[in-house]
Design an enzyme around this catalytic site. Structure first.
Site, PDB file in Angstrom:
ATOM      1  CD1 TRP A 102      -2.211  -2.101   2.067  1.00  0.00           C
ATOM      2  CD2 TRP A 102      -3.041  -1.178   0.148  1.00  0.00           C
ATOM      3  NE1 TRP A 102      -3.152  -3.021   1.599  1.00  0.00           N
ATOM      4  CE2 TRP A 102      -3.529  -2.487   0.239  1.00  0.00           C
ATOM      5  CE3 TRP A 102      -3.313  -0.390  -1.047  1.00  0.00           C
ATOM      6  CZ2 TRP A 102      -4.739  -2.896  -0.701  1.00  0.00           C
ATOM      7  CZ3 TRP A 102      -4.532  -0.922  -2.129  1.00  0.00           C
ATOM      8  CH2 TRP A 102      -5.099  -2.206  -1.822  1.00  0.00           C
ATOM      9  CG  ASP A 172      -3.347   3.996   4.075  1.00  0.00           C
ATOM     10  OD1 ASP A 172      -4.333   3.597   4.840  1.00  0.00           O
ATOM     11  OD2 ASP A 172      -2.855   3.223   3.124  1.00  0.00           O
ATOM     12  CE  LYS A 196      -8.565  -3.186   4.228  1.00  0.00           C
ATOM     13  NZ  LYS A 196      -7.895  -2.349   3.212  1.00  0.00           N
TER      14      LYS A 196
HETATM   15  C1  PLP Z   1      -7.039  -1.939   2.221  1.00  0.00           C
HETATM   16  C2  PLP Z   1      -6.085  -0.807   2.154  1.00  0.00           C
HETATM   17  C3  PLP Z   1      -6.119   0.141   1.070  1.00  0.00           C
HETATM   18  C4  PLP Z   1      -7.010   0.287   0.063  1.00  0.00           C
HETATM   19  O1  PLP Z   1      -8.120   0.811   0.543  1.00  0.00           O
HETATM   20  P1  PLP Z   1      -9.268   0.886  -0.734  1.00  0.00           P
HETATM   21  O2  PLP Z   1     -10.534   1.684   0.339  1.00  0.00           O
HETATM   22  O3  PLP Z   1      -9.631  -0.346  -1.077  1.00  0.00           O
HETATM   23  O4  PLP Z   1      -8.694   2.033  -1.615  1.00  0.00           O
HETATM   24  C5  PLP Z   1      -4.942   1.236   1.422  1.00  0.00           C
HETATM   25  N1  PLP Z   1      -4.303   0.905   2.361  1.00  0.00           N
HETATM   26  C6  PLP Z   1      -4.164   0.168   3.410  1.00  0.00           C
HETATM   27  C7  PLP Z   1      -3.361   0.119   4.519  1.00  0.00           C
HETATM   28  C8  PLP Z   1      -5.044  -0.606   3.264  1.00  0.00           C
HETATM   29  O5  PLP Z   1      -5.497  -1.985   4.189  1.00  0.00           O
END
Ligand code: PLP
Length: 360
Positions: A102, A172, A196
């Site tokens: 990511w 993030d 999540k």
């Molecule tokens: C799942 C995830 C993403 C992507 O998220 P989307 O909502 O599908 O764009 C980005 N960063 C992390 C750390 C993730 O776990």
């Protein structure tokens, strides 16, 4: 009805009491005669739902008054672009700590808008660790420093908050937001896709310090400007109303559990239960460095990879689903977010011990 223990990395399990409340309120929300899905986003009912969700999130995370909470769409992935578009002036650079897939995607997107400097990377050891503060090469001129606070795929997590001086820290936090207390004041911006640890897919949360709003570069689409969303209380266009409602119920649920300190204790306990089994024999192993291990996503392998398929088939039979590891790591991965009950981790651990006894 038989609910399984769902170890999916995302969209992931939601707290059962929240799902039950959603079911109970689905056709007639609080005597309105309609579902939240059917309400105007500008009506007083929905506006109250959103305001309450924000107030509960603020109290849960202790968000200071000089931060705005934005309820957006586009996932964490759109934030990979919105962050540089809003925070990185033309010709400037930003520092990124690369700790997994990511982070790499965030870097690739930011490079479309300016210069990215890699402040540190754990690529050399296949992202099995989080670089320490002393390993970060930080540029005091950087527009911001970007980290991925929990690496969903590789199973690592920051257990410290990087000190970036006067440069705003951007995180993030898609896969560990709300899993532990966080000092929001140490960050310029925190973002997370909801699916999540927050609620249904389709909602993206952005918590941003006020002075970082209003700097979007010219030519960017209107909808990618944080200022537009802040000025319009996240309702410049139709927000993901139902997802905001469910997220609000999750916030209330976490508050009722005693807030994030209590949630953290439960997560530490659940993770320990699982790591203990991984560490106690050579039958299972965990690729991550001890001090960097995630409490949310636990990757592990079997010494004999020929047993992987059997492990997955038998665990599914036992009501333990979505344990297949990400293709870039292999083996298994158990995602044990807030909504995974201790009983689910206990059931997994018992299954693993029994599996080892039978196949070891
Ligand atoms: C799942 C995830 C993403 C992507 O998220 P989307 O909502 O599908 O764009 C980005 N960063 C992390 C750390 C993730 O776990």
């Amino acid at each position: 009805m038989a609910r399984v223990f769902n170890f999916s990395a995302g969209p992931a399990a939601l707290p059962e009491p929240v799902l039950a409340q959603v079911r109970d309120e689905l056709l007639d929300w609080h005597g309105s005669g309609m579902s939240v899905m059917e309400m105007s986003h500008r009506g007083k009912e929905f506006m109250a739902i959103q305001a309450e969700a924000e107030a509960d999130l603020r109290s849960l995370m202790g968000i200071p008054d000089n931060y705005r909470v934005l309820f957006l769409q586009g996932g964490a992935t759109l934030q990979f672009a919105m962050v540089p578009l809003n925070l990185m002036p033309v010709g400037a650079s930003a520092d990124y700590v690369v700790t997994g897939s990511w982070s790499k995607k965030a870097v690739a997107e930011a490079k479309r808008y300016g210069t990215v400097k890699v402040a540190a990377s754990s690529a050399e050891t296949n992202f099995n660790r989080i670089p320490g503060q002393d390993e970060l090469t930080l540029d005091p001129q950087a527009a911001y420093v970007h980290i991925t606070s929990n690496n969903t795929i590789f199973g690592t997590e920051y257990h410290y908050t990087p000190d970036t001086g006067a440069v705003p820290l951007v995180a993030d936090a898609s896969s560990n937001i709300l899993s532990r207390p966080v000092d929001v004041g140490r960050y310029g911006l925190i973002y997370a896709g909801a699916q999540k640890n927050i609620g249904p897919a389709g909602l993206t949360l952005v918590i941003v310090r006020e002075d970082l709003i209003g700097r979007c570069r010219g030519g960017a689409p209107t909808l990618l400007d944080y200022a537009i969303h802040a000025e319009n209380d996240s309702a410049y266009n139709t927000p993901p109303t139902f997802a905001i409602y469910v997220a609000g119920l999750v916030f209330k649920h976490l508050l009722a559990q005693g807030g994030l300190a209590a949630v953290e204790q439960a997560n530490v306990d659940k993770a320990q239960l699982l790591y203990d089994v991984l560490d106690r024999s050579g039958f299972y192993s965990c690729p991550t460095e001890l001090a960097s291990r995630s409490r949310m996503n636990v990757p592990f392998t079997l010494a004999d990879a020929d047993l992987d398929a059997t492990f997955l088939a038998e665990s599914k039979q036992a009501g333990l689903v979505q344990l297949k590891g990400h293709r870039s790591v292999g083996g298994m991965r158990a995602s044990i977010y807030n909504a995974m009950p201790r009983a689910g981790v206990q059931a997994l651990v018992e299954f693993m011990i029994d599996f080892e006894r039978r196949h070891g």
